[in-house]
Motif scaffolding. Structure first.
Motif, mmCIF file in Angstrom:
data_model
loop_
_atom_site.group_PDB
_atom_site.id
_atom_site.type_symbol
_atom_site.label_atom_id
_atom_site.label_comp_id
_atom_site.label_asym_id
_atom_site.label_seq_id
_atom_site.Cartn_x
_atom_site.Cartn_y
_atom_site.Cartn_z
ATOM 1 N N ALA A 168 -1.056 4.962 17.037
ATOM 2 C CA ALA A 168 -1.230 4.957 15.584
ATOM 3 C C ALA A 168 0.083 5.220 14.861
ATOM 4 C CB ALA A 168 -2.269 6.006 15.183
ATOM 5 N N GLU A 169 0.934 6.108 15.425
ATOM 6 C CA GLU A 169 2.228 6.393 14.809
ATOM 7 C C GLU A 169 3.116 5.164 14.800
ATOM 8 O OE1 GLU A 169 5.137 8.487 12.876
ATOM 9 O OE2 GLU A 169 3.027 9.012 13.238
ATOM 10 N N ALA A 170 3.088 4.417 15.901
ATOM 11 C CA ALA A 170 3.867 3.182 15.936
ATOM 12 C C ALA A 170 3.354 2.193 14.888
ATOM 13 C CB ALA A 170 3.812 2.572 17.345
ATOM 14 N N GLU A 171 2.006 2.120 14.718
ATOM 15 C CA GLU A 171 1.435 1.216 13.709
ATOM 16 C C GLU A 171 1.779 1.675 12.296
ATOM 17 O OE1 GLU A 171 -0.680 -1.992 12.179
ATOM 18 O OE2 GLU A 171 0.079 -1.569 14.202
ATOM 19 N N ARG A 172 1.771 3.004 12.071
ATOM 20 C CA ARG A 172 2.123 3.523 10.755
ATOM 21 C C ARG A 172 3.573 3.202 10.392
ATOM 22 N NH1 ARG A 172 -1.236 7.964 12.136
ATOM 23 N NH2 ARG A 172 0.556 9.117 12.982
ATOM 24 N N VAL A 173 4.459 3.325 11.378
ATOM 25 C CA VAL A 173 5.864 2.999 11.123
ATOM 26 C C VAL A 173 6.002 1.546 10.721
ATOM 27 C CG1 VAL A 173 8.145 2.805 12.183
ATOM 28 C CG2 VAL A 173 6.733 4.840 12.595
ATOM 29 N N ARG A 174 5.287 0.670 11.420
ATOM 30 C CA ARG A 174 5.366 -0.756 11.092
ATOM 31 C C ARG A 174 4.798 -1.027 9.695
ATOM 32 N NH1 ARG A 174 2.377 -5.010 10.858
ATOM 33 N NH2 ARG A 174 0.500 -3.818 11.395
ATOM 34 N N GLN A 175 3.641 -0.409 9.402
ATOM 35 C CA GLN A 175 3.041 -0.619 8.089
ATOM 36 C C GLN A 175 3.899 -0.030 6.972
ATOM 37 O OE1 GLN A 175 -0.927 0.962 8.234
ATOM 38 N NE2 GLN A 175 -1.691 -0.642 9.614
ATOM 39 N N LYS A 176 4.544 1.107 7.246
ATOM 40 C CA LYS A 176 5.401 1.721 6.245
ATOM 41 C C LYS A 176 6.570 0.814 5.891
ATOM 42 C CE LYS A 176 7.755 6.094 5.264
ATOM 43 N NZ LYS A 176 8.109 7.437 5.808
ATOM 44 N N GLU A 177 7.161 0.208 6.920
ATOM 45 C CA GLU A 177 8.249 -0.725 6.661
ATOM 46 C C GLU A 177 7.747 -1.918 5.859
ATOM 47 O OE1 GLU A 177 11.380 -0.346 7.222
ATOM 48 O OE2 GLU A 177 11.160 1.606 8.199
ATOM 49 N N GLU A 178 6.556 -2.416 6.209
ATOM 50 C CA GLU A 178 5.985 -3.554 5.486
ATOM 51 C C GLU A 178 5.686 -3.180 4.034
ATOM 52 O OE1 GLU A 178 4.667 -7.536 5.304
ATOM 53 O OE2 GLU A 178 5.781 -6.438 6.841
ATOM 54 N N LYS A 179 5.155 -1.972 3.848
ATOM 55 C CA LYS A 179 4.826 -1.522 2.487
ATOM 56 C C LYS A 179 6.081 -1.337 1.648
ATOM 57 C CE LYS A 179 2.233 2.077 0.039
ATOM 58 N NZ LYS A 179 3.322 2.418 -0.894
ATOM 59 N N ARG A 180 7.144 -0.813 2.285
ATOM 60 C CA ARG A 180 8.403 -0.627 1.563
ATOM 61 C C ARG A 180 8.941 -1.970 1.073
ATOM 62 N NH1 ARG A 180 10.872 1.635 5.279
ATOM 63 N NH2 ARG A 180 10.519 3.822 4.720
ATOM 64 N N ARG A 181 8.793 -2.968 1.874
ATOM 65 C CA ARG A 181 9.270 -4.289 1.473
ATOM 66 C C ARG A 181 8.432 -4.838 0.325
ATOM 67 N NH1 ARG A 181 7.922 -9.341 2.735
ATOM 68 N NH2 ARG A 181 6.384 -8.643 4.273
ATOM 69 N N HIS A 182 7.086 -4.688 0.440
ATOM 70 C CA HIS A 182 6.203 -5.183 -0.632
ATOM 71 C C HIS A 182 6.433 -4.413 -1.937
ATOM 72 C CE1 HIS A 182 4.030 -8.147 1.608
ATOM 73 N NE2 HIS A 182 3.629 -7.274 2.543
ATOM 74 N N ASP A 183 6.649 -3.095 -1.825
ATOM 75 C CA ASP A 183 6.874 -2.285 -3.029
ATOM 76 C C ASP A 183 8.150 -2.700 -3.744
ATOM 77 O OD1 ASP A 183 4.580 -0.920 -2.553
ATOM 78 O OD2 ASP A 183 5.544 0.856 -1.672
ATOM 79 N N ALA A 184 9.170 -3.000 -2.975
ATOM 80 C CA ALA A 184 10.424 -3.429 -3.600
ATOM 81 C C ALA A 184 10.226 -4.740 -4.359
ATOM 82 C CB ALA A 184 11.516 -3.577 -2.535
ATOM 83 N N GLU A 185 9.489 -5.684 -3.740
ATOM 84 C CA GLU A 185 9.210 -6.945 -4.428
ATOM 85 C C GLU A 185 8.343 -6.717 -5.671
ATOM 86 O OE1 GLU A 185 7.399 -9.368 -1.523
ATOM 87 O OE2 GLU A 185 9.234 -9.670 -0.334
ATOM 88 N N ARG A 186 7.346 -5.809 -5.561
ATOM 89 C CA ARG A 186 6.461 -5.552 -6.708
ATOM 90 C C ARG A 186 7.228 -4.894 -7.859
ATOM 91 N NH1 ARG A 186 4.130 -1.152 -8.217
ATOM 92 N NH2 ARG A 186 4.598 -0.093 -6.246
ATOM 93 N N ARG A 187 8.140 -3.938 -7.521
ATOM 94 C CA ARG A 187 8.928 -3.294 -8.562
ATOM 95 C C ARG A 187 9.834 -4.285 -9.287
ATOM 96 N NH1 ARG A 187 9.186 0.939 -4.746
ATOM 97 N NH2 ARG A 187 11.196 0.165 -3.960
ATOM 98 N N GLN A 188 10.393 -5.212 -8.556
ATOM 99 C CA GLN A 188 11.232 -6.218 -9.198
ATOM 100 C C GLN A 188 10.416 -7.084 -10.153
ATOM 101 O OE1 GLN A 188 13.119 -8.347 -6.022
ATOM 102 N NE2 GLN A 188 14.392 -6.594 -5.358
ATOM 103 N N ALA A 189 9.205 -7.484 -9.695
ATOM 104 C CA ALA A 189 8.345 -8.290 -10.572
ATOM 105 C C ALA A 189 7.897 -7.492 -11.797
ATOM 106 C CB ALA A 189 7.132 -8.800 -9.790
ATOM 107 N N GLU A 190 7.563 -6.209 -11.583
ATOM 108 C CA GLU A 190 7.134 -5.353 -12.696
ATOM 109 C C GLU A 190 8.264 -5.145 -13.697
ATOM 110 O OE1 GLU A 190 4.357 -3.168 -14.819
ATOM 111 O OE2 GLU A 190 4.109 -4.431 -13.040
#
Length: 476
Positions: free
Chosen positions: A298-320
């Protein structure tokens, strides 16, 4: 009396109004909004269009004949309501419009309510006063009378007697349960039987007890008989003592057997508990190992999802950020446009007031030259600065004052005579220090000298507004 409901399609309002003013079976009616789209504020919309849209949806909620108490039962505390009431006090009927505007509504809804109040006044032309309240406990006969007669009070009724709650009923005391000491004192007596010592002869206490239970030996029996009876009693006491010793031995044996059984069961229970604890410990160790493996995955999956979320958040902040910049540009443009329109409106209003003032000066000179006492007359609704009550009055302007009457049919003596000569300081539009009048059409304010409270006013039409303001400017 004429009644215009051109802005309302509800014929029940017209019928209820006619019943009230003609002293029919009804003495109150209640209006509230229906489900209509709330109009947006815009300085481009004309005052008449704003008034029509903001009063749209008024519906008849209820009507009755039982007076103010019945009216209050139909009012919802968090909704705006308008009522037309006929109250009979001291042999006289009072017709009052009640505007209930709760404190907790928004500013936009409050502005809408003020505009709608003006429309309701144009519908119910027979009213003698207007009462604006924020709590229904202020609606009473005293406030109705104050809305018509008093120049500054809101009609608070301070004579309502306070109620004293009835005394609590006195109950008889319930019998209390005995204390633990008393309960133990009257419980079963403890086992006081003791093992008697093994002896060939009975104890002295047992002999005395047997002798006390036996009938007394007659002193007149022969010595042999008395000796025989004494020996018989002694033998019976020995037998009783042996039976008591045997019973005590049996009881002690039974207690010992019970203790042995309890000890055996406790040892068996301890053995079962130890076995159960060992099984539970093994199961927990196995579960812990499985959980640790799952946590690593689960920790390995969380790390992967966290990286994915960080990327999506950066794109969302730019659009916002892009949307915010676009909205800010649009908002700045809208504010500039509104400021330009408001400046244009103020410029037009100033020119119109200037023309009205010049016309009033010319007309005033002509009427003074002709010897006319009344320079101007008509209807106006006014509010003193510390009061919430709007009062509709018929006025007459003379060369020195403004006389206020309840109606044009009752002009025997004025309700109030305002001195205007050398008393007015200014006649202002709403944007000149009277922001509360922004949502009320045809409104303006007059400022007195010497610290006297200012007055807020509005007329029935835009023409009447500027004509009255022009005449009032001649007194400044």
């Amino acid at each position: 009396m004429p009644f215009d409901l051109s802005e309302s399609s509800d014929a029940d309002i017209r019928m209820s109004y006619q019943s009230i003013i003609q002293e029919g079976s009804l003495n109150w009616l209640l209006l509230s909004y229906g489900k209509v789209r709330f109009p947006a504020l815009s300085v481009l919309r004309s005052p008449l269009e704003t008034r029509r849209q903001w009063s749209a949806g008024l519906k008849l909620v209820a009507a009755g004949s039982q007076g103010l108490n019945e009216l209050k039962e139909h009012v919802t505390s968090d909704e705006v309501h308008f009522a037309f009431v006929r109250e009979h006090v001291d042999g006289e009927n009072f017709l009052v419009i009640v505007a209930y505007i709760p404190d907790k509504i928004s500013g936009l809804r409050r502005a809408r309510a003020l505009v709608t109040s003006r429309t309701v006044q144009s519908w119910f032309k027979a009213h003698q006063g207007i009462l604006t309240i924020s709590h229904m406990d202020r609606l009473n006969p005293s406030s109705v009378m104050a809305a018509v007669r008093s120049p500054s009070t809101g009609g608070r009724d301070s004579r309502s007697p306070s109620r004293t709650p009835p005394p609590a009923p006195v109950h008889s005391a319930a019998p209390t349960s005995p204390s633990p000491l008393v309960s133990r004192a009257f419980s079963s007596p403890p086992n006081t039987e003791k093992a008697l010592p093994h002896a060939p002869y009975p104890s002295v206490d047992l002999v005395r007890r047997v002798q006390s239970d036996s009938p007394p030996v007659s002193r007149f029996l022969p010595p042999e008989e008395r000796a025989r009876r004494r020996q018989s009693m002694q033998r019976r006491a020995v037998i009783e003592e042996r039976e008591a010793m045997r019973a005590e031995a049996d009881r002690q044996a039974h207690i010992k057997a019970q203790k042995a059984e309890i000890l055996r069961r406790s040892e068996e229970e301890d053995a079962r508990r130890r076995a159960s604890l060992e099984e539970e410990l093994q199961r927990r160790n196995l579960t812990r190992a499985q959980r640790e493996a799952e946590e690593r995955e689960a920790e390995a999956e969380r790390v992967r999802q966290k990286e994915e979320k960080r990327r999506h958040d950066a794109e969302r902040r730019q659009a916002e950020q892009r949307r915010i910049e676009e909205w800010r540009a649009e908002e700045e443009h809208r504010v500039e446009e509104l400021a330009r329109q408001e400046a244009l409106f103020q410029e037009l209003a100033a020119e119109r007031l200037k023309d009205a003032s010049a016309e009033a000066v010319r007309e005033k000179k002509e009427k003074v030259r002709a010897g006319t006492q009344v320079l101007m007359s008509g209807w106006v609704t006014m509010q003193a600065a510390p009061s919430l009550v709007w009062k509709r009055r018929y006025f007459q302007l003379t060369s020195t004052s403004m006389k206020l009457y309840k109606s044009e049919k009752d002009m025997s003596h004025p309700l109030e005579d305002l001195n205007l000569r050398n008393a007015l300081s200014a006649v202002n539009e709403w944007y000149e220090g009277f922001e509360d009048l922004r949502a009320i059409p045809h409104s303006f304010g007059i400022v007195f000298r010497d610290g006297k409270e200012s007055l807020s006013m509005y007329t029935d039409s835009d023409h009447e507004k500027y004509a009255l303001m022009g005449f009032l400017l001649t007194y400044t």
